[in-house]
Design a protein around this motif. Structure first.
Motif, short mmCIF file in Angstrom:
data_model
loop_
_atom_site.label_atom_id
_atom_site.label_comp_id
_atom_site.label_asym_id
_atom_site.label_seq_id
_atom_site.Cartn_x
_atom_site.Cartn_y
_atom_site.Cartn_z
N UNK A 188 49.43 29.30 47.17
CA UNK A 188 50.02 30.43 47.87
C UNK A 188 49.24 30.71 49.14
N UNK A 189 49.97 30.70 50.27
CA UNK A 189 49.37 30.96 51.57
C UNK A 189 50.26 31.93 52.34
N UNK A 190 49.76 32.52 53.43
CA UNK A 190 50.64 33.34 54.26
C UNK A 190 51.85 32.52 54.70
N UNK A 191 53.05 33.09 54.77
CA UNK A 191 53.34 34.52 54.57
C UNK A 191 53.67 34.89 53.13
N UNK A 192 53.46 33.98 52.17
CA UNK A 192 53.79 34.28 50.78
C UNK A 192 52.86 35.32 50.17
N UNK A 193 51.69 35.50 50.75
CA UNK A 193 50.73 36.48 50.22
C UNK A 193 50.63 37.66 51.18
N UNK A 194 50.87 38.87 50.69
CA UNK A 194 50.91 40.02 51.59
C UNK A 194 49.57 40.38 52.21
N UNK A 195 48.45 40.02 51.55
CA UNK A 195 47.15 40.38 52.09
C UNK A 195 46.52 39.29 52.95
N UNK A 196 47.23 38.17 53.14
CA UNK A 196 46.73 37.10 53.98
C UNK A 196 45.69 36.21 53.33
N UNK A 197 45.37 36.44 52.05
CA UNK A 197 44.35 35.66 51.35
C UNK A 197 45.04 34.53 50.59
N UNK A 198 44.62 33.31 50.85
CA UNK A 198 45.23 32.16 50.17
C UNK A 198 44.69 32.03 48.76
N UNK A 199 45.50 31.43 47.90
CA UNK A 199 45.14 31.33 46.49
C UNK A 199 45.72 30.07 45.87
N UNK A 200 45.08 29.62 44.80
CA UNK A 200 45.74 28.77 43.84
C UNK A 200 46.30 29.68 42.76
N UNK A 201 47.51 29.37 42.32
CA UNK A 201 48.10 30.18 41.24
C UNK A 201 48.39 29.27 40.06
N UNK A 202 47.78 29.61 38.92
CA UNK A 202 48.01 28.89 37.69
C UNK A 202 48.87 29.76 36.78
N UNK A 203 49.84 29.16 36.12
CA UNK A 203 50.67 29.92 35.20
C UNK A 203 50.42 29.44 33.78
N UNK A 204 50.08 30.38 32.93
CA UNK A 204 49.85 30.06 31.52
C UNK A 204 51.17 29.73 30.84
N UNK A 205 51.10 28.82 29.87
CA UNK A 205 52.28 28.46 29.10
C UNK A 205 51.95 28.49 27.62
N UNK A 206 52.90 28.96 26.83
CA UNK A 206 52.68 29.06 25.40
C UNK A 206 52.54 27.71 24.73
N UNK A 207 53.09 26.66 25.35
CA UNK A 207 53.08 25.33 24.73
C UNK A 207 51.89 24.48 25.17
N UNK A 208 50.92 25.05 25.90
CA UNK A 208 49.74 24.30 26.28
C UNK A 208 48.80 24.16 25.08
N UNK A 209 48.25 22.98 24.89
CA UNK A 209 47.27 22.76 23.84
C UNK A 209 45.88 23.15 24.34
N UNK A 210 44.94 23.30 23.42
CA UNK A 210 43.57 23.62 23.81
C UNK A 210 42.99 22.49 24.67
N UNK A 211 43.34 21.25 24.34
CA UNK A 211 42.85 20.11 25.13
C UNK A 211 43.39 20.17 26.55
#
Length: 408
Positions: A369-392
């Motif tokens: 996520x980079x401008x203009x997608x972020x309102x504060x101008x701070x770039x980020x990596x965005x990870x989304x948790x999933x219920x089907x992810x294993x511990x490994x």
């Protein structure tokens, strides 16, 4: 013949240029109308903000922590089978707008079950969550009304405000006092709009406090629960249910079918009179082709699966907590997740792009996520948790993000 007695034109005179213009030579700069695009592209390249489409294969070996398939329903056999059966029975498309031929029995069934599950009186299904937000904001405001919008709101709410013809007050992020100050200066119809869970940092809005402020000033509250459905509330009933606001006469919720339910489409939930008003006035509902039957059938199957397997809701929150705890323990700056989104700060747009690319090279897909997608101008990596992810898989994802992080 005097001009006021001339016979009517039989064709649009504007379509025929005057003789002197028709004979004018074509400029050597033919096609220069869009030369400014080259300048805009160069500016994006200098800022590290170029975006490209990256088609994925159906059998990619990459570990995907960029998608919004929080509960792992997008490829669940029950969901895909229901989508296929709906397409076979009802056809590939809805064939028209919902008010013409685009409403099927499946649409009505999904609306009824969505409303009941989330605790609202009625629901209306649209072709996307974006369309749902445009419909709700524009139909519930209008000229002379006030919309109070959180500075961190999703683009669809922002665009709804712009199209509404209402006066819009953008207030600081997650600040009920600022909402109160904006409402205090207005007489007449007013609506406060907020994400339930903000898509950039994954933090939740203070919904009970916002509802209290709105009620003190007689304003409605519109909550975009796209990232709350399936993740928050008892059994995943959403942020409005978790806040005790579902079904209240002054609260409207919007949501998507494309995140926790793994499909496509959106919906507006609220009092029956609100839904009836949208059916008659919301342009993104009236003039848009109805959601395809396959998407409706898949979403209905996913909703029923969610009711049967509420443990998925607990699992996705556990995964998000684990990701955040381990990434911060490794020295990265990550925002504590209130739902399924884990946001990791990047030093700059260009470094965010390189970081995400490094993760991909190591077999992990993350959001960037980079401008203009972020309102504060701070770039980020965005990870989304999933219920089907294993511990490994969680271990692998954390190790990859940490190893690929920018140095210095």
């Amino acid at each position: 013949m005097p001009q006021d007695t001339a016979p009517p034109q039989t064709r649009d005179a504007r379509a025929v240029p005057p003789a002197d213009l028709a004979a004018a030579p074509v400029r050597e700069t033919f096609g220069a109308a869009f030369d400014w695009l080259d300048t805009a592209r160069a500016e994006r390249q200098r800022a590290g903000l170029v975006r490209t489409l990256r088609p994925r294969s159906a059998d990619s070996a990459l570990l995907d922590l960029a998608c919004n398939d929080y509960l792992g329903f997008a490829r669940h056999p029950e969901v895909t089978r229901a989508a296929a059966q709906a397409a076979h029975r009802w056809g590939a498309g809805a064939t028209g707008s919902r008010l013409v031929t685009g409403s099927t029995e499946l649409h009505a069934r999904l609306e009824s079950e969505l409303a009941a599950f989330c605790g609202f009186e009625a629901a209306l299904v649209l072709s996307s969550g974006y369309a749902a937000n445009l419909a709700a904001v524009t139909a519930l405001t209008g000229s002379g009304a006030l919309v109070v919008s959180d500075a961190g709101n999703h683009a669809s709410l922002i665009d709804g405000c712009r199209l509404s013809r209402a006066r819009t007050a953008v207030v600081p992020h997650a600040d009920p006092r600022a909402v109160a100050a904006a409402l205090a200066d207005h007489e007449g119809r007013a609506l406060a709009v907020t994400d339930a869970v903000f898509s950039v940092d994954g933090d939740a809005a203070p919904l009970p406090a916002l509802a209290g402020v709105c009620r003190a000033y007689g304003a409605g509250l519109l909550v975009d629960d796209a990232h709350g459905l399936g993740v928050l509330g008892d059994g995943g009933r959403g942020a409005t249910a978790a806040a005790g606001l579902a079904g209240d006469a002054d609260v409207v919720a919007t949501l998507t079918l494309s995140k926790s339910l793994g499909g496509q489409g959106g919906a507006v939930l609220g009092p029956a009179r609100v839904i009836e008003h949208l059916v008659n006035t919301a342009r993104t509902f009236i003039f848009d082709t109805g959601l395809a039957p396959a998407a409706v059938g898949g979403a209905l199957a996913a909703l029923r699966l969610l009711r049967r397997e509420p443990a998925r809701v607990d699992r996705v929150r556990t995964v998000a907590t684990q990701l955040h705890r381990r990434l911060t323990a490794a020295g990265l700056t990550a925002v504590r997740p209130d739902a399924a989104v884990v946001s990791v700060r990047a030093p700059s747009p260009k470094q965010a792009v390189r970081w995400a690319a490094g993760c991909r090279e190591a077999g992990l897909v993350v959001g960037c996520f980079r401008p203009p997608s972020v309102p504060d101008g701070i770039s980020r990596l965005r990870l989304t948790a999933r219920a089907d992810l294993t511990d490994a898989q969680i271990d692998s994802a954390v190790e990859t993000v940490v190893a690929a992080a920018p140095r210095g």
